[in-house]
Each structure stands twice: as C-alpha cells, then as structure tokens.
Design an enzyme around this catalytic site. Structure first.
Site, PDB file in Angstrom:
ATOM      1  N   ASP A 135       1.004  -1.323   0.086  1.00  0.00           N
ATOM      2  CA  ASP A 135       0.441   0.438   0.528  1.00  0.00           C
ATOM      3  C   ASP A 135       0.291   1.271   0.190  1.00  0.00           C
ATOM      4  O   ASP A 135       0.301   2.298   0.028  1.00  0.00           O
ATOM      5  CB  ASP A 135      -0.988  -0.519   1.779  1.00  0.00           C
ATOM      6  N   ARG A 164       0.869   7.240  -0.185  1.00  0.00           N
ATOM      7  CA  ARG A 164       0.426   5.722   1.137  1.00  0.00           C
ATOM      8  C   ARG A 164      -1.184   5.696   0.111  1.00  0.00           C
ATOM      9  O   ARG A 164      -1.648   7.106   0.215  1.00  0.00           O
ATOM     10  CB  ARG A 164       0.010   5.876   2.449  1.00  0.00           C
ATOM     11  N   ASP A 200      -5.515  -1.410   3.727  1.00  0.00           N
ATOM     12  CA  ASP A 200      -4.270  -2.206   4.534  1.00  0.00           C
ATOM     13  C   ASP A 200      -3.702  -2.934   3.776  1.00  0.00           C
ATOM     14  O   ASP A 200      -4.681  -4.305   3.583  1.00  0.00           O
ATOM     15  CB  ASP A 200      -4.479  -1.723   5.795  1.00  0.00           C
ATOM     16  N   THR A 201      -2.866  -3.330   3.450  1.00  0.00           N
ATOM     17  CA  THR A 201      -2.636  -4.570   2.986  1.00  0.00           C
ATOM     18  C   THR A 201      -1.559  -4.851   3.943  1.00  0.00           C
ATOM     19  O   THR A 201      -0.950  -4.791   4.883  1.00  0.00           O
ATOM     20  CB  THR A 201      -1.566  -5.084   1.710  1.00  0.00           C
ATOM     21  N   GLU A 235       1.560  -6.243   6.170  1.00  0.00           N
ATOM     22  CA  GLU A 235       2.569  -6.151   7.249  1.00  0.00           C
ATOM     23  C   GLU A 235       3.800  -6.873   6.050  1.00  0.00           C
ATOM     24  O   GLU A 235       3.970  -8.205   6.384  1.00  0.00           O
ATOM     25  CB  GLU A 235       2.563  -5.572   8.073  1.00  0.00           C
ATOM     26  N   ARG A 262       3.743  11.956   4.645  1.00  0.00           N
ATOM     27  CA  ARG A 262       3.372  10.936   3.232  1.00  0.00           C
ATOM     28  C   ARG A 262       2.496  11.137   2.494  1.00  0.00           C
ATOM     29  O   ARG A 262       0.935  11.570   3.151  1.00  0.00           O
ATOM     30  CB  ARG A 262       3.490   9.484   3.269  1.00  0.00           C
TER      31      ARG A 262
END
Ligand SMILES: [Zn+2]
Length: 248
Positions: free
Chosen positions: A121, A141, A146-147, A149, A191
């Site tokens: 992401d 971002r 949300d992918t 980690e 970001r």
C-alpha cells in the site's frame, strides 16, 4: 487557588497559550469547502447547503481555496500560501464526478511515475509538473486500503503480505499513473495520501481491496469509504486473496 501554583508555572501556561494561538491554532482550524466551489467557508454558511466538506484552514489555503466573501472566514495570518501557479492544481476527489474505474477523469489528475516500491500500500513516485504543495518525489500511502505488513521493523511478515507487495510491484513499478486526492493531503508521517489510477483509468486502491490483497482501511474517513467496504465484503464472500481458505 492561585496560591497553589508558583508564579513560574502561571507564566509558563500564559506563554504556552499565547504561542498556541500565534503559531498553531489557526492552521488547524476547521473550515468547509464544497464539491464544486473555489472558496472555503465558516460552518453554517448558506453556501454549504448542497455539500459541506471539512478541511483544515492550512489545507484549504495551500490547496488554492479563497475565503468566502459572504461568511468571511479567517485567513492564515503570517503564512503565505504555497504558490500553485507553477504546477497543475491538485485534483480533489469529487464523488459526484469521479468514478472508481473507467470513467475516471484522468486528464484532471496529477500525472506521476512510480519509481520505487515499498510494500502493498505504499510506493514512491516522481511527480511531473508537481503542484506547489507537492514535491517532485513523494512517498504515497494509498488511501483506504491496508495491505498485510511486510517491511515493518518490529512486526513479522503477515500472511499474504508478500503476495500483496508483489502485486503492487508488478502492476505499478515503472508505470505512468495518475493521482487524485481526498480530504487529507498527508498522513502524520508526512506521506502523501492519494488514489492511484492506472493508465486504463482503474483505481488501484480499489483493485487491491477487490482482489483481496488488502483490507478496506476505514479508520480515517475518505470519500469512497462505503464503496471500499462493499469491495472488501465481496472479496471475503468470494474468498479472494487473503480471505482464501489455504494456509500460506
Ligand atoms: Zn461562505
């Protein structure tokens, strides 16, 4: 009451509250913009009847909005707005006009090239003809997704993190893309928060959720929140990607 506090403490609190007013408070003040207008407003302004999008004063000024002449909201004192005339204006997502797929208005977005890949992401881009408040190279971002980690210094690689990371690298690295923005331009790490559209007009953020490479990330509001929630539910129902049964 006063006897409980030494004079020094009182002076400190006085200076602290004065400095907060001078340096911080005005920038973070919430003002409102509309889907189509070019001005920002105070809460309750008659111009906000049709749409009302909260935004910080700092953000409004940097994005090129002018104060409304009817409700006369405050300006940013002592802080010159970042000039935007050197680049194209930031294209703010507008639910009424912006589609998640083919009908997306690519010509109104900010063109960029994906030059580095961080994880599923997060990518780095070079931005062509960058608008004033955006650098020539930025870490992006992706909004609303949300992918799992893969690169966190203290967390283990999560299930399906590698697959998500590879998917983003294969689809985006070295590609020309288009950026669109939502209410918040940056996250707390500085970001840039963006939707990345592919040259074919697909919203890559949505694609990640749709294909089960990430969750709909709804902790911070964004304009496609309901759509992303629905895409995640669909991916779960169809057991795509990280919603699959196999233990990887
Ligand atoms: Zn107004």
């Amino acid at each position: 009451m006063l006897k409980k506090f030494p004079a020094g403490v009182l002076v400190f609190f006085f200076l602290f509250s004065v400095s907060a007013v001078c340096w911080g408070a005005d920038e973070d003040l919430t003002v409102y913009v509309t889907n189509t207008g070019e001005r920002y407003h105070r809460e309750g302004c008659s111009s906000l009847r049709r749409s009302r999008i909260p935004i910080s004063l700092g953000e409004a000024v940097r994005s090129g909005y002018d104060p409304c002449s009817i409700c006369k909201p405050p300006g940013l004192f002592g802080k010159a707005p970042v000039p935007e005339e050197s680049g194209r204006p930031l294209y703010r997502v507008n639910v009424a006009e912006l589609a998640l797929s083919a009908e997306a208005e690519l010509p109104r977005m900010v063109p960029a090239e994906v030059i580095d890949h961080v994880d599923g992401d997060t990518v780095r881009v070079r931005i062509l003809n960058a608008p004033g408040s955006v650098g020539a190279v930025e870490t992006i971002r992706l909004i609303g997704v949300d992918t799992p980690e893969t690169v966190h210094p203290s967390k283990p690689v999560e299930r399906f993190g590698k697959e998500a990371s590879n998917f983003t690298r294969e689809r985006l690295l070295g590609k020309s893309v288009y950026l669109a923005f939502d209410w918040d331009l940056r996250d707390r790490y500085g970001r840039l928060l963006a939707y990345i559209y592919t040259g074919e007009g697909r919203c890559f953020n949505a694609l990640l959720v749709q294909e089960g490479y990430g969750f709909a990330y709804t902790r911070f509001p964004f304009q496609f929140m309901e759509e992303f929630r629905a895409l995640e539910q669909q991916a779960r129902n169809e057991k795509r990607g990280l919603w699959g049964d196999d233990d990887r």
